[in-house]
Scaffold this motif. Structure first.
Motif, PDB file in Angstrom:
ATOM      1  N   GLY A 213      34.416  33.633  40.042  1.00 61.32           N
ATOM      2  CA  GLY A 213      35.196  34.506  40.915  1.00 61.32           C
ATOM      3  C   GLY A 213      36.682  34.426  40.625  1.00 61.32           C
ATOM      4  O   GLY A 213      37.395  35.444  40.701  1.00 61.32           O
ATOM      5  N   VAL A 214      37.189  33.242  40.284  1.00 57.57           N
ATOM      6  CA  VAL A 214      38.602  33.093  39.913  1.00 57.57           C
ATOM      7  C   VAL A 214      38.926  34.005  38.723  1.00 57.57           C
ATOM      8  O   VAL A 214      40.002  34.625  38.660  1.00 57.57           O
ATOM      9  N   VAL A 215      37.986  34.096  37.793  1.00 53.26           N
ATOM     10  CA  VAL A 215      38.176  34.996  36.643  1.00 53.26           C
ATOM     11  C   VAL A 215      38.395  36.428  37.122  1.00 53.26           C
ATOM     12  O   VAL A 215      39.308  37.128  36.659  1.00 53.26           O
ATOM     13  N   PHE A 216      37.562  36.872  38.071  1.00 50.28           N
ATOM     14  CA  PHE A 216      37.664  38.250  38.550  1.00 50.28           C
ATOM     15  C   PHE A 216      39.013  38.519  39.219  1.00 50.28           C
ATOM     16  O   PHE A 216      39.709  39.480  38.893  1.00 50.28           O
ATOM     17  N   GLY A 217      39.365  37.668  40.185  1.00 49.83           N
ATOM     18  CA  GLY A 217      40.607  37.897  40.927  1.00 49.83           C
ATOM     19  C   GLY A 217      41.838  37.803  40.053  1.00 49.83           C
ATOM     20  O   GLY A 217      42.754  38.634  40.139  1.00 49.83           O
ATOM     21  N   ALA A 218      41.902  36.784  39.182  1.00 49.66           N
ATOM     22  CA  ALA A 218      43.073  36.591  38.324  1.00 49.66           C
ATOM     23  C   ALA A 218      43.217  37.722  37.313  1.00 49.66           C
ATOM     24  O   ALA A 218      44.331  38.186  37.025  1.00 49.66           O
ATOM     25  N   THR A 219      42.094  38.193  36.774  1.00 48.51           N
ATOM     26  CA  THR A 219      42.165  39.260  35.773  1.00 48.51           C
ATOM     27  C   THR A 219      42.662  40.566  36.374  1.00 48.51           C
ATOM     28  O   THR A 219      43.456  41.288  35.754  1.00 48.51           O
ATOM     29  N   GLU A 220      42.204  40.893  37.566  1.00 48.73           N
ATOM     30  CA  GLU A 220      42.681  42.125  38.200  1.00 48.73           C
ATOM     31  C   GLU A 220      44.192  42.101  38.393  1.00 48.73           C
ATOM     32  O   GLU A 220      44.880  43.094  38.137  1.00 48.73           O
ATOM     33  N   VAL A 221      44.706  40.973  38.867  1.00 47.11           N
ATOM     34  CA  VAL A 221      46.150  40.849  39.063  1.00 47.11           C
ATOM     35  C   VAL A 221      46.873  40.902  37.726  1.00 47.11           C
ATOM     36  O   VAL A 221      47.908  41.572  37.583  1.00 47.11           O
ATOM     37  N   ALA A 222      46.341  40.204  36.721  1.00 43.23           N
ATOM     38  CA  ALA A 222      46.994  40.158  35.414  1.00 43.23           C
ATOM     39  C   ALA A 222      47.054  41.535  34.755  1.00 43.23           C
ATOM     40  O   ALA A 222      48.079  41.932  34.186  1.00 43.23           O
ATOM     41  N   VAL A 223      45.943  42.273  34.824  1.00 43.58           N
ATOM     42  CA  VAL A 223      45.918  43.615  34.233  1.00 43.58           C
ATOM     43  C   VAL A 223      46.904  44.538  34.938  1.00 43.58           C
ATOM     44  O   VAL A 223      47.664  45.291  34.297  1.00 43.58           O
ATOM     45  N   THR A 224      46.915  44.482  36.257  1.00 47.62           N
ATOM     46  CA  THR A 224      47.842  45.318  37.029  1.00 47.62           C
ATOM     47  C   THR A 224      49.289  44.970  36.712  1.00 47.62           C
ATOM     48  O   THR A 224      50.133  45.859  36.507  1.00 47.62           O
ATOM     49  N   ALA A 225      49.599  43.679  36.641  1.00 51.58           N
ATOM     50  CA  ALA A 225      50.965  43.238  36.366  1.00 51.58           C
ATOM     51  C   ALA A 225      51.394  43.595  34.951  1.00 51.58           C
ATOM     52  O   ALA A 225      52.530  44.023  34.726  1.00 51.58           O
ATOM     53  N   MET A 226      50.494  43.448  33.989  1.00 53.58           N
ATOM     54  CA  MET A 226      50.861  43.776  32.610  1.00 53.58           C
ATOM     55  C   MET A 226      51.110  45.270  32.459  1.00 53.58           C
ATOM     56  O   MET A 226      52.049  45.701  31.768  1.00 53.58           O
ATOM     57  N   SER A 227      50.279  46.075  33.110  1.00 56.83           N
ATOM     58  CA  SER A 227      50.491  47.525  33.041  1.00 56.83           C
ATOM     59  C   SER A 227      51.835  47.904  33.648  1.00 56.83           C
ATOM     60  O   SER A 227      52.574  48.726  33.096  1.00 56.83           O
ATOM     61  N   ALA A 228      52.178  47.308  34.804  1.00 54.68           N
ATOM     62  CA  ALA A 228      53.455  47.614  35.460  1.00 54.68           C
ATOM     63  C   ALA A 228      54.630  47.150  34.614  1.00 54.68           C
ATOM     64  O   ALA A 228      55.653  47.842  34.515  1.00 54.68           O
ATOM     65  N   SER A 229      54.502  45.989  33.974  1.00 53.71           N
ATOM     66  CA  SER A 229      55.605  45.463  33.176  1.00 53.71           C
ATOM     67  C   SER A 229      55.882  46.317  31.950  1.00 53.71           C
ATOM     68  O   SER A 229      56.998  46.330  31.414  1.00 53.71           O
ATOM     69  N   LEU A 230      54.843  47.060  31.510  1.00 50.67           N
ATOM     70  CA  LEU A 230      55.013  47.932  30.351  1.00 50.67           C
ATOM     71  C   LEU A 230      55.356  49.358  30.757  1.00 50.67           C
ATOM     72  O   LEU A 230      55.359  50.268  29.931  1.00 50.67           O
ATOM     73  N   GLY A 231      55.616  49.552  32.060  1.00 51.19           N
ATOM     74  CA  GLY A 231      56.039  50.862  32.543  1.00 51.19           C
ATOM     75  C   GLY A 231      54.919  51.864  32.667  1.00 51.19           C
ATOM     76  O   GLY A 231      55.163  53.072  32.662  1.00 51.19           O
ATOM     77  N   ALA A 232      53.687  51.396  32.771  1.00 48.23           N
ATOM     78  CA  ALA A 232      52.549  52.304  32.890  1.00 48.23           C
ATOM     79  C   ALA A 232      51.561  51.739  33.898  1.00 48.23           C
ATOM     80  O   ALA A 232      50.444  51.368  33.559  1.00 48.23           O
ATOM     81  N   GLY A 233      51.997  51.663  35.153  1.00 46.45           N
ATOM     82  CA  GLY A 233      51.144  51.093  36.181  1.00 46.45           C
ATOM     83  C   GLY A 233      49.824  51.808  36.326  1.00 46.45           C
ATOM     84  O   GLY A 233      48.808  51.205  36.683  1.00 46.45           O
ATOM     85  N   GLY A 234      49.801  53.113  36.032  1.00 45.09           N
ATOM     86  CA  GLY A 234      48.568  53.877  36.138  1.00 45.09           C
ATOM     87  C   GLY A 234      47.520  53.484  35.126  1.00 45.09           C
ATOM     88  O   GLY A 234      46.359  53.872  35.248  1.00 45.09           O
ATOM     89  N   ALA A 235      47.928  52.713  34.095  1.00 43.79           N
ATOM     90  CA  ALA A 235      46.968  52.304  33.074  1.00 43.79           C
ATOM     91  C   ALA A 235      46.058  51.194  33.558  1.00 43.79           C
ATOM     92  O   ALA A 235      45.043  50.893  32.914  1.00 43.79           O
ATOM     93  N   ALA A 236      46.397  50.561  34.686  1.00 42.95           N
ATOM     94  CA  ALA A 236      45.576  49.453  35.178  1.00 42.95           C
ATOM     95  C   ALA A 236      44.156  49.915  35.472  1.00 42.95           C
ATOM     96  O   ALA A 236      43.183  49.208  35.152  1.00 42.95           O
ATOM     97  N   GLY A 237      44.004  51.087  36.083  1.00 47.87           N
ATOM     98  CA  GLY A 237      42.678  51.599  36.408  1.00 47.87           C
ATOM     99  C   GLY A 237      41.802  51.765  35.182  1.00 47.87           C
ATOM    100  O   GLY A 237      40.683  51.235  35.130  1.00 47.87           O
ATOM    101  N   PRO A 238      42.261  52.505  34.152  1.00 49.38           N
ATOM    102  CA  PRO A 238      41.446  52.638  32.938  1.00 49.38           C
ATOM    103  C   PRO A 238      41.152  51.308  32.261  1.00 49.38           C
ATOM    104  O   PRO A 238      40.045  51.113  31.733  1.00 49.38           O
ATOM    105  N   LEU A 239      42.109  50.392  32.268  1.00 52.63           N
ATOM    106  CA  LEU A 239      41.869  49.091  31.639  1.00 52.63           C
ATOM    107  C   LEU A 239      40.790  48.311  32.388  1.00 52.63           C
ATOM    108  O   LEU A 239      39.911  47.696  31.769  1.00 52.63           O
ATOM    109  N   LEU A 240      40.848  48.341  33.717  1.00 55.14           N
ATOM    110  CA  LEU A 240      39.804  47.672  34.492  1.00 55.14           C
ATOM    111  C   LEU A 240      38.466  48.386  34.314  1.00 55.14           C
ATOM    112  O   LEU A 240      37.404  47.753  34.363  1.00 55.14           O
ATOM    113  N   GLY A 241      38.516  49.696  34.094  1.00 56.68           N
ATOM    114  CA  GLY A 241      37.293  50.423  33.790  1.00 56.68           C
ATOM    115  C   GLY A 241      36.685  49.964  32.466  1.00 56.68           C
ATOM    116  O   GLY A 241      35.459  49.820  32.346  1.00 56.68           O
ATOM    117  N   LEU A 242      37.530  49.729  31.454  1.00 53.66           N
ATOM    118  CA  LEU A 242      37.041  49.196  30.181  1.00 53.66           C
ATOM    119  C   LEU A 242      36.449  47.802  30.360  1.00 53.66           C
ATOM    120  O   LEU A 242      35.465  47.441  29.704  1.00 53.66           O
TER     121      LEU A 242
END
Length: 423
Positions: A213-242
Motif C-alpha cells: 500500500g505504501v507503494v500505491f500512495g507514494a507513487t500517486e503523490v510522486a507522479v502528481t508532483a513530478m508532472s507539476a514540477s515539469l509544468g504539466a500537471g494534467g499529465a498525472a492522469g495519463p501517467l497513472l493510467g499507464l
C-alpha cells in the motif's frame, strides 16, 4: 470463473474508484474549503478501513446476500446525503455522510475472492483466477476518476455521487442475485469461529500488504508532483493510467501462466523485489516524458502479480469460516499503507522533490520483500484452536458448490485509491 459474476463484481467496484474523488470534489465545491473536503475524504478512508473487516466477518457468519444488501443501502444513503448537501451545509452532516459511505462500502471484492475456491478447483487455477481479478480490477481504478470528472463536469458534482449510488446499487444487486453468491453459506466449523488474523502467516501477509500500500500512495503523490514540477500537471492522469495499464498487462500474463503466480514466501519476495526496482527507476527519469511513461508502465506491471499471489496465499492460510474477513483485512492493509505512503511522500516531495516519492515507494516494496522472504513460512494450514482445516470438513448440506470447472485463461474473460482503498 463465471463471467457474469466477474463482470458484475467489476462493475460493482467501479463506484469504489469514484468515492474519494467524488467526495473531495463535491465537498470542496459546496464548502469552498479543501480542509473540510480533505477531512471528509480522510474519514471516508477510516470508515473503509474499519468497515471492511467488519463486513467480512458478518459475511462469514450470515452469508453474502443479507450483508451486501444492508451495506449497499447504507453506502447509497451516505452518497445521496452528500449529493443533497448544498452550499452552507453543516460540516457535521458532510462528515457523517462520508463516514457512512466508507463504513458501509459493500465488500464485493472479498466476497468474490471467497467464492473462488468453490468456482475453481485446482490451486494453480485459483492463483490464475486471483491474478485475473487483480488485473481486471485495475479498470475500476483507472475509470473511476474519469467517470467522476465527466459526470461532475456535465451535470454537477452532486450528480457524480448519485451516479455512483445508482451504479453501486444495481451492480451489487446483480452480483448478489447470482447463484454462486446467493447460495454461498458460511463454512461449518467444529467449535467457535476463529479470528481471521489468528494464523501467524496471515498477520505477516497483512504487514506485507501494508508495504505494498505504501507503494500505491507514494507513487500517486510522486507522479502528481513530478508532472507539476515539469509544468504539466494534467499529465498525472495519463501517467497513472499507464501505471494501471501496466498492472493490467502483468495480471493477464500471470493469469495465462502455468503457475498463476508465486507459491512461497520467497517467491512473493522476488515479485516484491521486482516491484521495488520498478518503482525506483522513475526517480531517474528526470524531465524525459517518454522515459517516464515507459518506466511507470513497467513499474505497474508487477502490481497485479503481487496482489494475485497475495490473494492466493490468503485463500490458502485463512482459518476455516473466516475467509471473507481475511480477504477484507488484505484490502484494509493496502488502504492503510496507501494512506501512510501518501502522507510520507507528501513531506518528502516538499523537501527533496518528486524523485524522493518514488524512492519511498521502492523502500516500501523492499521492506515488504524482506518481510515476506524471512517471515512468511506458508507451512501446514494453521486454523484456530479446535478448528479443522477446510479440506478436512465434509461439504455438508449448508454449502452449494456451483459447477464451474475451469479457471480464467486470459483477457477474453470479461468480468481496483485515493487509489486501491478496497481492492
Amino acid at each position: 470463473m463465471n463471467r457474469r459474476l466477474l463482470a458484475l463484481s467489476v462493475t460493482a467496484r467501479l463506484p469504489h474508484g469514484m468515492f474519494s474523488v467524488a467526495v473531495l470534489v463535491h465537498v470542496a465545491h459546496v464548502t469552498g474549503s479543501y480542509a473540510v473536503a480533505g477531512a471528509c475524504t480522510a474519514v471516508l478512508g477510516v470508515g473503509q478501513a474499519v468497515g471492511g473487516p467488519l463486513a467480512g466477518r458478518l459475511v462469514d457468519r450470515h452469508g453474502q446476500t443479507l450483508v451486501l444488501a444492508i451495506s449497499t443501502g447504507g453506502c447509497a444513503l451516505g452518497l445521496v446525503m452528500l449529493a443533497l448537501a448544498g452550499r452552507g451545509a453543516p460540516t457535521g452532516r458532510l462528515l457523517v455522510g462520508s463516514v457512512l459511505v466508507g463504513l458501509c462500502a459493500p465488500p464485493v471484492g472479498p466476497c468474490l475472492r471467497a467464492l473462488v475456491p468453490d468456482l475453481v478447483r485446482t490451486p494453480s487455477a485459483r492463483r490464475r483466477a486471483y491474478a485475473l481479478d487483480a488485473a481486471i480490477t485495475e479498470i475500476t481504478w483507472v475509470a473511476g476518476p474519469v467517470v467522476t470528472f465527466a459526470v461532475a463536469g456535465r451535470y454537477g458534482t452532486g450528480s457524480a455521487l448519485v451516479a455512483a449510488a445508482v451504479v453501486l446499487t444495481a451492480a451489487v444487486a446483480g452480483f448478489a442475485s447470482c447463484a454462486a453468491s446467493r447460495r454461498w453459506r458460511p463454512a461449518p466449523v467444529v467449535t467457535a469461529r476463529p479470528s481471521a488474523l489468528g494464523p501467524v502467516d496471515l498477520r505477516v501477509l497483512v504487514l506485507v500488504l501494508v508495504g505494498v500500500g505504501v507503494v500505491f500512495g507514494a507513487t500517486e503523490v510522486a507522479v502528481t508532483a513530478m508532472s507539476a514540477s515539469l509544468g504539466a500537471g494534467g499529465a498525472a492522469g495519463p501517467l497513472l493510467g499507464l501505471w494501471g495499464l501496466g498492472s493490467l498487462c502483468g495480471g493477464v500474463a500471470t493469469a495465462r501462466s502455468a503457475t498463476g503466480g508465486a507459491q512461497t514466501g520467497r517467491g512473493l519476495a522476488l515479485l516484491l523485489a521486482a516491484l521495488a526496482a520498478g518503482h525506483a527507476a522513475p526517480a531517474a527519469a528526470g524531465g524525459h516524458w517518454l522515459a517516464l511513461g515507459v518506466l511507470i508502465t513497467v513499474a505497474g506491471s508487477m502490481i497485479a502479480p503481487v496482489l494475485g499471489t497475495a490473494y492466493g496465499m490468503v485463500d490458502r492460510i485463512a482459518p476455516t469460516g473466516s475467509r471473507t474477513e481475511a480477504f477484507a483485512w488484505s484490502a484494509t492493509a493496502t488502504a492503510v499503507g496507501s494512506a501512510v505512503g501518501a502522507a510520507l511522500a507528501g513531506v518528502l516531495v516538499e523537501e527533496a522533490g518528486a524523485a524522493a516519492g518514488f524512492l519511498l515507494a521502492a523502500a516500501g516494496a523492499a521492506l515488504a520483500a524482506v518481510l515476506a522472504g524471512t517471515r512468511l513460512r506458508l507451512g501446514a494450514r494453521t486454523d484456530g484452536p479446535g478448528t479443522a482445516a477446510r479440506a478436512e470438513l465434509p461439504a455438508g448440506p449448508t454449502r452449494t458448490t456451483p459447477s464451474v470447472p475451469h479457471a480464467p485463461h486470459g483477457p477474453q474473460d470479461p468480468g481496483r485509491s485515493p487509489r486501491r482503498d478496497v481492492r
